[in-house]
Design a protein around this motif. Structure first.
Motif, PDB file in Angstrom:
ATOM      1  N   PHE A   1      16.189  -4.880 -28.688  1.00  0.00           N
ATOM      2  CA  PHE A   1      17.141  -3.886 -29.180  1.00  0.00           C
ATOM      3  C   PHE A   1      17.382  -4.006 -30.676  1.00  0.00           C
ATOM      4  O   PHE A   1      17.753  -3.076 -31.347  1.00  0.00           O
TER       5      PHE A   1
ATOM      6  N   LEU B   1      25.468  -4.488 -37.122  1.00  0.00           N
ATOM      7  CA  LEU B   1      24.544  -5.102 -36.181  1.00  0.00           C
ATOM      8  C   LEU B   1      23.973  -6.389 -36.764  1.00  0.00           C
ATOM      9  O   LEU B   1      23.859  -7.406 -36.082  1.00  0.00           O
TER      10      LEU B   1
ATOM     11  N   LEU C   1      26.261  -9.125 -36.396  1.00  0.00           N
ATOM     12  CA  LEU C   1      26.359  -9.598 -35.020  1.00  0.00           C
ATOM     13  C   LEU C   1      25.197 -10.504 -34.638  1.00  0.00           C
ATOM     14  O   LEU C   1      25.389 -11.512 -33.962  1.00  0.00           O
TER      15      LEU C   1
ATOM     16  N   ILE D   1      19.618 -11.687 -23.795  1.00  0.00           N
ATOM     17  CA  ILE D   1      20.625 -10.612 -23.784  1.00  0.00           C
ATOM     18  C   ILE D   1      19.951  -9.274 -23.485  1.00  0.00           C
ATOM     19  O   ILE D   1      20.449  -8.464 -22.695  1.00  0.00           O
TER      20      ILE D   1
ATOM     21  N   LEU E   1      19.045  -9.170 -19.641  1.00  0.00           N
ATOM     22  CA  LEU E   1      20.150  -9.107 -18.694  1.00  0.00           C
ATOM     23  C   LEU E   1      21.030  -7.863 -18.881  1.00  0.00           C
ATOM     24  O   LEU E   1      21.464  -7.262 -17.910  1.00  0.00           O
ATOM     25  N   TYR E   2      21.264  -7.486 -20.152  1.00  0.00           N
ATOM     26  CA  TYR E   2      22.221  -6.409 -20.374  1.00  0.00           C
ATOM     27  C   TYR E   2      21.542  -5.066 -20.624  1.00  0.00           C
ATOM     28  O   TYR E   2      22.002  -4.032 -20.168  1.00  0.00           O
ATOM     29  N   PHE E   3      20.428  -5.098 -21.366  1.00  0.00           N
ATOM     30  CA  PHE E   3      19.805  -3.835 -21.714  1.00  0.00           C
ATOM     31  C   PHE E   3      18.796  -3.384 -20.661  1.00  0.00           C
ATOM     32  O   PHE E   3      18.546  -2.206 -20.514  1.00  0.00           O
TER      33      PHE E   3
ATOM     34  N   LYS F   1      21.681 -18.763 -16.676  1.00  0.00           N
ATOM     35  CA  LYS F   1      23.132 -18.660 -16.654  1.00  0.00           C
ATOM     36  C   LYS F   1      23.756 -19.370 -17.867  1.00  0.00           C
ATOM     37  O   LYS F   1      24.592 -18.789 -18.573  1.00  0.00           O
TER      38      LYS F   1
ATOM     39  N   ASN G   1      22.552 -17.913 -21.315  1.00  0.00           N
ATOM     40  CA  ASN G   1      23.212 -16.622 -21.556  1.00  0.00           C
ATOM     41  C   ASN G   1      24.651 -16.849 -22.005  1.00  0.00           C
ATOM     42  O   ASN G   1      25.134 -16.220 -22.941  1.00  0.00           O
ATOM     43  N   ARG G   2      25.316 -17.776 -21.333  1.00  0.00           N
ATOM     44  CA  ARG G   2      26.703 -18.094 -21.691  1.00  0.00           C
ATOM     45  C   ARG G   2      26.813 -18.496 -23.157  1.00  0.00           C
ATOM     46  O   ARG G   2      27.663 -17.997 -23.893  1.00  0.00           O
TER      47      ARG G   2
ATOM     48  N   ILE H   1      26.101 -15.482 -25.530  1.00  0.00           N
ATOM     49  CA  ILE H   1      27.214 -14.530 -25.629  1.00  0.00           C
ATOM     50  C   ILE H   1      28.354 -15.145 -26.434  1.00  0.00           C
ATOM     51  O   ILE H   1      29.012 -14.461 -27.225  1.00  0.00           O
ATOM     52  N   SER H   2      28.561 -16.452 -26.272  1.00  0.00           N
ATOM     53  CA  SER H   2      29.599 -17.129 -27.049  1.00  0.00           C
ATOM     54  C   SER H   2      29.300 -17.030 -28.542  1.00  0.00           C
ATOM     55  O   SER H   2      30.197 -16.794 -29.361  1.00  0.00           O
TER      56      SER H   2
ATOM     57  N   LEU I   1      27.558 -14.718 -29.945  1.00  0.00           N
ATOM     58  CA  LEU I   1      27.794 -13.307 -30.303  1.00  0.00           C
ATOM     59  C   LEU I   1      29.271 -13.072 -30.577  1.00  0.00           C
ATOM     60  O   LEU I   1      29.650 -12.406 -31.549  1.00  0.00           O
ATOM     61  N   ARG I   2      30.095 -13.640 -29.738  1.00  0.00           N
ATOM     62  CA  ARG I   2      31.526 -13.466 -29.885  1.00  0.00           C
ATOM     63  C   ARG I   2      32.034 -14.117 -31.168  1.00  0.00           C
ATOM     64  O   ARG I   2      32.919 -13.595 -31.849  1.00  0.00           O
TER      65      ARG I   2
ATOM     66  N   MET J   1      31.309 -11.871 -33.971  1.00  0.00           N
ATOM     67  CA  MET J   1      32.210 -10.714 -34.013  1.00  0.00           C
ATOM     68  C   MET J   1      33.491 -11.059 -34.764  1.00  0.00           C
ATOM     69  O   MET J   1      34.069 -10.205 -35.436  1.00  0.00           O
TER      70      MET J   1
END
Lengths: 178, 266
Positions: A101, A121, A124, A136, A139-141, A161, A164-165, A168-169, A171-172, A175
């Protein structure tokens, strides 16, 4: 709370509630579809069909089984996958690993088109490792299951699992950076 | 349950991705209800995914206005809907047919009900009439029995009144109860008086001839048994009946004497 209310009204066929939800999620959904379909015009059409479908099947959403966004995301991914299957994209699998993406970043920079918030972007994903972008995306797209993602990335299922955790952390964290 | 461990396991990220089984989804949703920290975490993860998907999206969705008519005219677009349309038409026809039938049925029941109501009214009226007839008959029977009893009374003397020149076939009878000073005139044998005339009954003393009016036989034509009760305080020797102009006369018109009878001296 407000979202619950909106979804509830939407399920009672309240068009204005649906419009609000459309405003909240349509850009995301259309983008996810395009990540799979890779044709903006076609993605727009599919995206619209997806929301029509969502409206028609509003009663089948059950809040106890998942988030509203997750539900529509799933419908969108399935619609996009149907699209590429029907068109028998031969090279899809082959190209998959290269077409993340984030690829819009490069292409958009060249065209200097303002559609994509390139700056946002970049902020991010800048520090995300490639394996994070990969997982990501899957799993998400693309709606891969844990098992499918594990096979695609050649890692144990349990690792999907935890990796991915942590991705995403990250990514957060990005942000929160101003 | 250790909430922090649960969060750290990465299951919530998978929950947002929508790759958990139905059972796992229900479990996460239940925990999210129970533990606010879990709900907060889910929202934060979802928020990150929303942010990422939005910022990476190069597709501008159509405006909602473009979408809206499609929501209204969905029927013509998909394969499933024409069938749906047909069923809805079929069921609406059925609905209309059913409601028309219902309306007809209701109207029928209504008219039936009205008919029955008027029939009941009619029967009630007939019933009343019959009851009235029975009451009348009872009263008539009572009257007749009274009359019979009166006439059979031992104190009664019976005086036959024979027809006279004017009407030789006429006759009458007087039943005289001296103690009660009453006379019953049975006028069955008299012709119906012409309009404007009435029979008048006289008590007579013979020497010299002195008539005393006892009264009129009013409503002669209407009286069923033609028996009339009159008071007679006189010490009568004879009774006479004359035809007089309506209202009666002071003294009898003797050429219109219809019946006359002398009291036997026994």
């Amino acid at each position: 709370m407000q979202l619950d209310l909106l979804v509830e009204r939407f399920q009672k066929k309240d068009a204005s509630a649906f419009e609000t939800l459309y405003g909240m999620y349509s850009k995301n959904i259309c983008g996810v579809i395009n990540t799979i379909v890779k044709n903006e015009g076609r993605s727009q059409e599919i995206c619209q069909d997806v929301f029509v479908k969502i409206w028609n099947n509003s009663s089948s959403y059950n809040a106890s089984k998942g988030r509203f966004f997750t539900w529509i995301l799933n419908i969108a991914r399935n619609a996009a996958i149907d699209e590429i299957r029907s068109r028998s994209y031969k090279n899809e699998k082959k190209n998959l690993s290269a077409d993340y993406f984030v690829s819009v970043l490069e292409s958009r920079e060249e065209e200097s088109n303002a559609t994509v918030d390139t700056k946002g972007l970049k902020k991010l994903v800048q520090s995300l490792k490639k394996k994070c972008v990969q997982i990501i995306e899957l799993l998400y797209f693309r709606g891969y299951t844990q098992k499918e993602a594990a096979e695609e990335l050649a890692i144990p299922v349990g690792t999907v699992k935890t990796r991915n955790r942590s991705c995403i952390s990250k990514l957060r964290e990005n942000m929160e950076v101003k | 349950m250790n909430v922090q461990e649960y969060i750290a396991s990465g299951i919530l990220e998978l929950y947002v991705a929508g790759v958990l089984t139905e059972k796992e989804n229900l479990e996460v949703a239940a925990y999210a209800q129970e533990y606010p920290e879990i709900m907060v975490e889910i929202l934060a993860i979802e928020n990150a995914i929303l942010e990422l998907t939005r910022k990476s999206s190069s597709v501008n969705p159509y405006s909602f206005d473009t979408l809206k008519p499609k929501l209204d005219n969905l029927e013509s677009d998909t394969k499933v809907i024409p069938m749906k349309k047909e069923t809805s038409n079929w069921s609406s026809y059925l609905g209309w047919a059913a409601s028309i039938l219902l309306a007809i049925g209701l109207f029928w029941v209504y008219t039936q009900n009205e008919n029955l109501k008027s029939e009941i009214q009619l029967v009630e009226q007939q019933n009343q009439q019959l009851e009235q007839q029975i009451a009348d008959s009872d009263a008539s029977l009572e009257k007749t029995q009274d009359l019979l009893n009166t006439l059979r009374d031992k104190d009664i003397s019976v005086i036959p009144l024979g027809g006279q020149e004017v009407s030789p076939t006429s006759y009458a009878k007087a039943y005289w109860n001296k103690q009660e000073e009453k006379v019953f005139i049975d006028a069955q044998g008299l012709p119906e008086p012409p309009d404007g005339f009435v029979y008048q009954v006289w008590s007579l003393k013979l020497s010299p001839l002195t008539p005393t009016s006892m009264g009129l036989l009013e409503d002669f034509a209407m009286d069923d048994n033609k028996v009339f009760a009159l008071n007679n305080p006189n010490d009568s020797e004879a009774f006479g009946i004359t035809l007089e102009p309506a209202g009666g006369s002071e003294s009898p018109t003797l050429d219109q004497l219809y019946a006359l009878g002398v009291v036997s001296t026994s």
